[in-house]
Design a protein around this motif. Structure first.
Motif, PDB file in Angstrom:
ATOM      1  N   MET A  25       0.818  -1.190   0.000  1.00 37.69           N
ATOM      2  CA  MET A  25       0.000   0.000   0.000  1.00 37.69           C
ATOM      3  C   MET A  25       0.865   1.258   0.000  1.00 37.69           C
ATOM      4  SD  MET A  25      -2.846   1.437   2.681  1.00 37.69           S
ATOM      5  CE  MET A  25      -4.202   0.521   2.058  1.00 37.69           C
ATOM      6  N   GLU A  26       1.995   1.206   0.695  1.00 34.07           N
ATOM      7  CA  GLU A  26       2.848   2.391   0.788  1.00 34.07           C
ATOM      8  C   GLU A  26       3.320   2.844  -0.586  1.00 34.07           C
ATOM      9  OE1 GLU A  26       3.326  -0.440   2.445  1.00 34.07           O
ATOM     10  OE2 GLU A  26       3.317   0.014   4.579  1.00 34.07           O
ATOM     11  N   LEU A  27       3.646   1.869  -1.439  1.00 37.02           N
ATOM     12  CA  LEU A  27       4.100   2.209  -2.788  1.00 37.02           C
ATOM     13  C   LEU A  27       2.990   2.899  -3.575  1.00 37.02           C
ATOM     14  CD1 LEU A  27       6.203   2.136  -5.025  1.00 37.02           C
ATOM     15  CD2 LEU A  27       5.387  -0.151  -5.606  1.00 37.02           C
ATOM     16  N   HIS A  28       1.771   2.411  -3.453  1.00 34.96           N
ATOM     17  CA  HIS A  28       0.644   3.041  -4.146  1.00 34.96           C
ATOM     18  C   HIS A  28       0.395   4.457  -3.630  1.00 34.96           C
ATOM     19  CE1 HIS A  28      -0.242  -0.535  -6.330  1.00 34.96           C
ATOM     20  NE2 HIS A  28      -0.699  -1.217  -5.291  1.00 34.96           N
ATOM     21  N   LEU A  29       0.507   4.648  -2.334  1.00 38.56           N
ATOM     22  CA  LEU A  29       0.319   5.983  -1.755  1.00 38.56           C
ATOM     23  C   LEU A  29       1.389   6.943  -2.264  1.00 38.56           C
ATOM     24  CD1 LEU A  29      -0.550   4.841   1.855  1.00 38.56           C
ATOM     25  CD2 LEU A  29      -2.096   6.079   0.325  1.00 38.56           C
ATOM     26  N   GLU A  30       2.632   6.484  -2.276  1.00 35.02           N
ATOM     27  CA  GLU A  30       3.719   7.318  -2.767  1.00 35.02           C
ATOM     28  C   GLU A  30       3.530   7.631  -4.255  1.00 35.02           C
ATOM     29  OE1 GLU A  30       8.520   7.350  -2.391  1.00 35.02           O
ATOM     30  OE2 GLU A  30       7.631   5.545  -3.257  1.00 35.02           O
ATOM     31  N   THR A  31       3.031   6.666  -5.007  1.00 34.18           N
ATOM     32  CA  THR A  31       2.805   6.872  -6.436  1.00 34.18           C
ATOM     33  C   THR A  31       1.716   7.902  -6.683  1.00 34.18           C
ATOM     34  OG1 THR A  31       3.552   4.619  -6.904  1.00 34.18           O
ATOM     35  CG2 THR A  31       2.256   5.715  -8.613  1.00 34.18           C
ATOM     36  N   VAL A  32       0.636   7.853  -5.914  1.00 39.70           N
ATOM     37  CA  VAL A  32      -0.417   8.864  -6.027  1.00 39.70           C
ATOM     38  C   VAL A  32       0.161  10.248  -5.737  1.00 39.70           C
ATOM     39  CG1 VAL A  32      -2.526   9.746  -4.927  1.00 39.70           C
ATOM     40  CG2 VAL A  32      -2.382   7.344  -5.602  1.00 39.70           C
ATOM     41  N   ALA A  33       0.971  10.339  -4.697  1.00 38.83           N
ATOM     42  CA  ALA A  33       1.601  11.622  -4.371  1.00 38.83           C
ATOM     43  C   ALA A  33       2.507  12.081  -5.503  1.00 38.83           C
ATOM     44  CB  ALA A  33       2.388  11.499  -3.067  1.00 38.83           C
ATOM     45  N   LEU A  34       3.319  11.180  -6.032  1.00 41.06           N
ATOM     46  CA  LEU A  34       4.245  11.531  -7.107  1.00 41.06           C
ATOM     47  C   LEU A  34       3.504  12.022  -8.348  1.00 41.06           C
ATOM     48  CD1 LEU A  34       7.154  11.587  -8.236  1.00 41.06           C
ATOM     49  CD2 LEU A  34       6.791   9.208  -8.946  1.00 41.06           C
ATOM     50  N   PHE A  35       2.500  11.284  -8.789  1.00 42.74           N
ATOM     51  CA  PHE A  35       1.746  11.696  -9.973  1.00 42.74           C
ATOM     52  C   PHE A  35       1.024  13.021  -9.745  1.00 42.74           C
ATOM     53  CE2 PHE A  35       1.297   7.043 -11.516  1.00 42.74           C
ATOM     54  CZ  PHE A  35       2.525   7.112 -12.147  1.00 42.74           C
ATOM     55  N   SER A  36       0.506  13.231  -8.552  1.00 46.40           N
ATOM     56  CA  SER A  36      -0.167  14.494  -8.240  1.00 46.40           C
ATOM     57  C   SER A  36       0.809  15.660  -8.299  1.00 46.40           C
ATOM     58  CB  SER A  36      -0.797  14.434  -6.842  1.00 46.40           C
ATOM     59  OG  SER A  36      -1.825  13.487  -6.789  1.00 46.40           O
ATOM     60  N   LEU A  37       1.964  15.483  -7.705  1.00 45.12           N
ATOM     61  CA  LEU A  37       2.960  16.552  -7.686  1.00 45.12           C
ATOM     62  C   LEU A  37       3.534  16.793  -9.077  1.00 45.12           C
ATOM     63  CD1 LEU A  37       4.645  15.739  -4.270  1.00 45.12           C
ATOM     64  CD2 LEU A  37       3.036  17.579  -4.776  1.00 45.12           C
ATOM     65  N   LYS A  38       3.632  15.747  -9.875  1.00 45.39           N
ATOM     66  CA  LYS A  38       4.072  15.931 -11.265  1.00 45.39           C
ATOM     67  C   LYS A  38       3.079  16.816 -12.019  1.00 45.39           C
ATOM     68  CE  LYS A  38       6.820  11.849 -12.340  1.00 45.39           C
ATOM     69  NZ  LYS A  38       7.816  12.517 -13.165  1.00 45.39           N
ATOM     70  N   LEU A  39       1.794  16.550 -11.833  1.00 43.13           N
ATOM     71  CA  LEU A  39       0.779  17.383 -12.490  1.00 43.13           C
ATOM     72  C   LEU A  39       0.884  18.835 -12.034  1.00 43.13           C
ATOM     73  CD1 LEU A  39      -2.506  15.273 -12.480  1.00 43.13           C
ATOM     74  CD2 LEU A  39      -1.389  16.274 -14.459  1.00 43.13           C
ATOM     75  N   ALA A  40       1.123  19.021 -10.755  1.00 42.99           N
ATOM     76  CA  ALA A  40       1.137  20.369 -10.197  1.00 42.99           C
ATOM     77  C   ALA A  40       2.407  21.153 -10.520  1.00 42.99           C
ATOM     78  CB  ALA A  40       0.955  20.290  -8.675  1.00 42.99           C
ATOM     79  N   TYR A  41       3.542  20.483 -10.521  1.00 47.00           N
ATOM     80  CA  TYR A  41       4.802  21.223 -10.576  1.00 47.00           C
ATOM     81  C   TYR A  41       5.679  20.962 -11.793  1.00 47.00           C
ATOM     82  CZ  TYR A  41       3.817  22.232  -5.688  1.00 47.00           C
ATOM     83  OH  TYR A  41       3.236  22.646  -4.523  1.00 47.00           O
ATOM     84  N   GLU A  42       5.469  19.882 -12.496  1.00 47.49           N
ATOM     85  CA  GLU A  42       6.357  19.545 -13.598  1.00 47.49           C
ATOM     86  C   GLU A  42       5.911  20.253 -14.867  1.00 47.49           C
ATOM     87  OE1 GLU A  42       8.113  15.385 -13.648  1.00 47.49           O
ATOM     88  OE2 GLU A  42       6.878  15.384 -15.462  1.00 47.49           O
ATOM     89  N   SER A  43       6.860  20.836 -15.563  1.00 51.99           N
ATOM     90  CA  SER A  43       6.552  21.473 -16.842  1.00 51.99           C
ATOM     91  C   SER A  43       7.395  20.825 -17.931  1.00 51.99           C
ATOM     92  CB  SER A  43       6.821  22.982 -16.772  1.00 51.99           C
ATOM     93  OG  SER A  43       8.184  23.219 -16.521  1.00 51.99           O
TER      94      SER A  43
END
Length: 109
Positions: A1-19
């Motif tokens: 579960m921890e990996l899935h939680l971290e992945t959700v965070a990573l994808f969310s932050l990519k959407l927000a901050y990655e250009s």
């Protein structure tokens, strides 16, 4: 579960901050500091459903802003998936909506 939680965070932050003209956000970037696997592992070990939901909510909120809010097509679905995740009352109930949220965020990258 921890990996899935971290992945959700990573994808969310990519959407927000990655250009397009910047380097990609990776799991070991500073922006991931509060959302790394070990942080989620501690929350999971404690069985802290509310704490997990708060952490994921912070990231999903940033992703929602990046897609134009809950009134856009992408935002409505993201909001609905997060609502399903937020309605979970036990650790076991987090699994299915977490995977759906993770898969959706991966698709809209």
């Amino acid at each position: 579960m921890e990996l899935h939680l971290e992945t959700v965070a990573l994808f969310s932050l990519k959407l927000a901050y990655e250009s397009e003209d910047s380097s990609p956000i990776l799991r070991d970037d500073l922006v991931m500091g509060d959302y790394q696997r070990d942080v989620f592992e501690l929350l999971v070990r404690r069985g802290d459903v509310e704490g997990i939901q708060v952490k994921v909510g912070e990231c999903v909120g940033l992703a929602l802003g990046a897609v134009g809010g809950a009134k856009t097509l992408l935002g409505r679905e993201l909001h609905r998936l997060f609502a399903d995740f937020s309605n979970a009352l036990t650790m076991e109930q987090l699994d299915t909506p977490l995977i759906a949220l993770m898969d959706y965020l991966k698709e809209i990258q």
